[in-house]
Design a protein around this motif. Structure first.
Motif, PDB file in Angstrom:
ATOM      1  N   UNK A  78       0.817  -1.208   0.000  1.00  9.47           N
ATOM      2  CA  UNK A  78       0.000   0.000   0.000  1.00  9.47           C
ATOM      3  C   UNK A  78       0.854   1.262   0.000  1.00  9.47           C
ATOM      4  N   UNK A  79       1.870   1.301   0.887  1.00  4.66           N
ATOM      5  CA  UNK A  79       2.743   2.485   0.950  1.00  4.66           C
ATOM      6  C   UNK A  79       3.467   2.705  -0.376  1.00  4.66           C
ATOM      7  N   UNK A  80       3.818   1.597  -1.033  1.00  3.94           N
ATOM      8  CA  UNK A  80       4.555   1.697  -2.298  1.00  3.94           C
ATOM      9  C   UNK A  80       3.636   1.860  -3.505  1.00  3.94           C
ATOM     10  N   UNK A  81       2.325   1.930  -3.258  1.00  2.85           N
ATOM     11  CA  UNK A  81       1.341   2.013  -4.353  1.00  2.85           C
ATOM     12  C   UNK A  81       1.424   0.824  -5.304  1.00  2.85           C
ATOM     13  N   UNK A  82       1.854  -0.339  -4.773  1.00  2.52           N
ATOM     14  CA  UNK A  82       1.777  -1.564  -5.574  1.00  2.52           C
ATOM     15  C   UNK A  82       0.332  -2.030  -5.679  1.00  2.52           C
ATOM     16  N   UNK A  83      -0.465  -1.728  -4.644  1.00  2.00           N
ATOM     17  CA  UNK A  83      -1.902  -1.978  -4.766  1.00  2.00           C
ATOM     18  C   UNK A  83      -2.657  -0.890  -4.016  1.00  2.00           C
ATOM     19  N   UNK A  84      -3.893  -0.638  -4.453  1.00  2.00           N
ATOM     20  CA  UNK A  84      -4.715   0.401  -3.850  1.00  2.00           C
ATOM     21  C   UNK A  84      -5.492  -0.191  -2.685  1.00  2.00           C
ATOM     22  N   UNK A  85      -5.353   0.397  -1.498  1.00  2.00           N
ATOM     23  CA  UNK A  85      -6.055  -0.104  -0.320  1.00  2.00           C
ATOM     24  C   UNK A  85      -6.905   1.007   0.275  1.00  2.00           C
ATOM     25  N   UNK A  86      -8.101   0.660   0.768  1.00  2.00           N
ATOM     26  CA  UNK A  86      -8.885   1.653   1.514  1.00  2.00           C
ATOM     27  C   UNK A  86      -8.069   2.133   2.725  1.00  2.00           C
ATOM     28  N   UNK A  87      -8.209   3.393   3.110  1.00  4.96           N
ATOM     29  CA  UNK A  87      -7.409   3.938   4.220  1.00  4.96           C
ATOM     30  C   UNK A  87      -7.490   3.103   5.491  1.00  4.96           C
ATOM     31  N   UNK A  88      -8.679   2.589   5.832  1.00  4.88           N
ATOM     32  CA  UNK A  88      -8.809   1.815   7.073  1.00  4.88           C
ATOM     33  C   UNK A  88      -8.027   0.501   6.975  1.00  4.88           C
ATOM     34  N   UNK A  89      -8.015  -0.107   5.795  1.00  2.17           N
ATOM     35  CA  UNK A  89      -7.264  -1.344   5.581  1.00  2.17           C
ATOM     36  C   UNK A  89      -5.769  -1.078   5.697  1.00  2.17           C
ATOM     37  N   UNK A  90      -5.323  -0.012   5.039  1.00  6.33           N
ATOM     38  CA  UNK A  90      -3.898   0.326   5.091  1.00  6.33           C
ATOM     39  C   UNK A  90      -3.473   0.632   6.520  1.00  6.33           C
ATOM     40  N   UNK A  91      -4.317   1.334   7.245  1.00  7.91           N
ATOM     41  CA  UNK A  91      -3.984   1.704   8.617  1.00  7.91           C
ATOM     42  C   UNK A  91      -3.872   0.457   9.506  1.00  7.91           C
ATOM     43  N   UNK A  92      -4.833  -0.465   9.371  1.00  7.00           N
ATOM     44  CA  UNK A  92      -4.802  -1.679  10.195  1.00  7.00           C
ATOM     45  C   UNK A  92      -3.615  -2.565   9.810  1.00  7.00           C
ATOM     46  N   UNK A  93      -3.350  -2.697   8.511  1.00  8.77           N
ATOM     47  CA  UNK A  93      -2.210  -3.489   8.071  1.00  8.77           C
ATOM     48  C   UNK A  93      -0.904  -2.824   8.526  1.00  8.77           C
TER      49      UNK A  93
END
Lengths: 322, 322
Positions: B169-184
């Protein structure tokens, strides 16, 4: 390009020494050490950074030696017997022409002191070498900084100031003949940790420290932690063979506040002078009596006639503003 | 500007824990540890470099936590009880607004595991954090990489792949919803070392490793050192709660070759399944059976129907060309 695992295997993996105390070396999540019964483990870490502790492009063989030497010196200052060490290494790139001499310089000194490389870490990054070393001391037998008592003699092993003289030469702070700079440079690049002396001083010395940041500052740590003061006989300080050819002010400055000496400063009761001299003889290291521990706090400096000397000194501090 | 000695005193010196095994902590040439009778000392080092192991400007509190967590994870993977750690720190500058949260994050986790900061080194340089950690294990009781035997089950603690998902997500390899990125991201920044599980598995598990570079590669270390092979049931691998919301290929890839998980991968005899489950329950950590150790060398992957899967996987190598 070498992989991380190839790099470790090729330059740093060696079979464990038979009969040693390393139960498990490089290659698992942890290394395992089996300390002898009745001993404590003495542990020290030193991190060396390019441009800060050594010049960019420093000779890798000397650098490998020195990184381990400064850690062995910490064991020596506790009277600890070396067992093993961990090496964490950040490298801009894994170049065999650097890794081969670096590992050889380090492992040759390790063999000399029967101190095994038991594990560590390698990563890509600005050159940074972090060693954590392990030794053992009999329970309650360590030479601690807080053990100096009023009336103790203060002793120095070997000689002081040649490493600082070399630095002054490299920095063009003073002009040195090439042979002088080269000989002084040896002291800076190839310090000999006083491990044998530290062991010989067990049960004889009280407090000890190794001199890395300058005698005045490092002795200051003993004074502070032991809640005592001291007088140093400045003209009795053993200047290095190269420093001895320089003028008296420079000798005072570099013996008292040089740095990078890796000699031992230790205290011992006055009735143990013969035993201290015998320990130095047994370890093959000169020892010189240079002062006395006193109840009055603070550090006093006197000349050969016993008159007070007023010298401005700075010990080394990695975060001090220059 | 803080001096080196002030920095240590202000942020890292604390009184030793009463009744602990640290005989001497910060402030001498060495720290002293007194191991319990009948134990060996387990030792591990990890070096974390800015830009390599964490982003420039990373939150210092999380960073302090993570640096110690990855080392505690190595103790967990040996079944070792934490005793203490050394911290060597190269800092571009000594800024209280960084040092305060960094030390708090680190020392809070240290307290949770009763693991004392016993010494270290500080110096100026590119940001580099090197921890060497110490634990103890009963003699011959360590969970070693070379102890897996054919017929052993392969187990995984917790879940895999959420940290790698956050990186994607941080590298923009895949698009994640903000809540998903935050939890991951929590899984990436705040790993929970499985120390209690490692202790509970003593005498039950045979081999163990912590998963830092990806399950396939790290299990490979067990296989190589134990001279065995394995089959992994890929669809049984416990994907992290965030990764579970992603497509199957990504789940396979990130559970098998993600990295930064800090879960335990361990083997145990098939007749100890109940004991393994009880150990997981006692430690408050889920454990999942995901494969079997076999005599035939190599790693085989099968799907839910038992059919072979052919996946291209890369484990992490700090010096591999990208």
């Amino acid at each position: 390009m070498l992989s991380e695992f190839d790099l470790i295997a090729q330059y740093f993996n060696r079979p464990p020494r038979a009969g040693g105390q390393v139960a498990l070396g490089v290659g698992d999540d942890c290394a395992l050490i089996a300390p002898s019964a009745g001993t404590q483990l003495a542990i020290s870490s030193d991190m060396l950074v390019e441009g800060r502790h050594f010049f960019p492009g420093a000779d890798p063989r000397s650098l490998g030696h020195k990184c381990l030497a400064v850690n062995l010196s910490d064991l020596a200052a506790m009277g600890a017997k070396p067992l093993g060490f961990m090496l964490a290494l950040a490298l801009p790139e894994a170049r065999p022409e650097w890794l081969a001499p670096f590992s050889e310089g380090m492992l040759a000194l390790a063999d000399l002191h029967q101190c095994e490389l038991i594990g560590g870490d390698t990563t890509k990054g600005p050159l940074n070498i972090c060693i954590t070393i392990f030794g053992e001391v009999p329970n309650d037998g360590a030479l601690r900084r807080d053990a100096a008592r009023p009336g103790d003699d203060i002793w120095i092993s070997g000689s002081l100031g040649d490493a600082r003289l070399a630095l002054a030469g490299y920095r063009n702070e003073c002009m040195l003949p090439p042979a002088t700079l080269s000989a002084a440079g040896e002291r800076m690049h190839q310090p000999a940790p006083r491990v044998a002396l530290g062991l010989a001083l067990r049960g004889i010395a009280r407090a000890a420290i190794d001199i890395s940041d300058g005698l005045a500052g490092d002795l200051g740590h003993i004074l502070k932690r032991s809640s005592v003061g001291a007088t140093l006989f400045v003209d009795d300080l053993p200047a290095g063979p190269m420093l001895r050819t320089q003028e008296r002010n420079l000798q005072h400055s570099f013996t008292l506040a040089g740095g990078d000496d890796y000699e031992l400063c230790f205290t011992a009761p006055a009735d143990k002078r013969d035993e201290v001299l015998a320990a130095g003889h047994a370890a093959g290291t000169a020892v010189t009596r240079v002062g006395i521990i006193e109840p009055a706090l603070g550090l006093r400096l006197t000349d050969a006639a016993g008159a007070p000397l007023d010298l401005k000194l700075a010990s080394f501090d990695h975060f001090a503003t220059p």
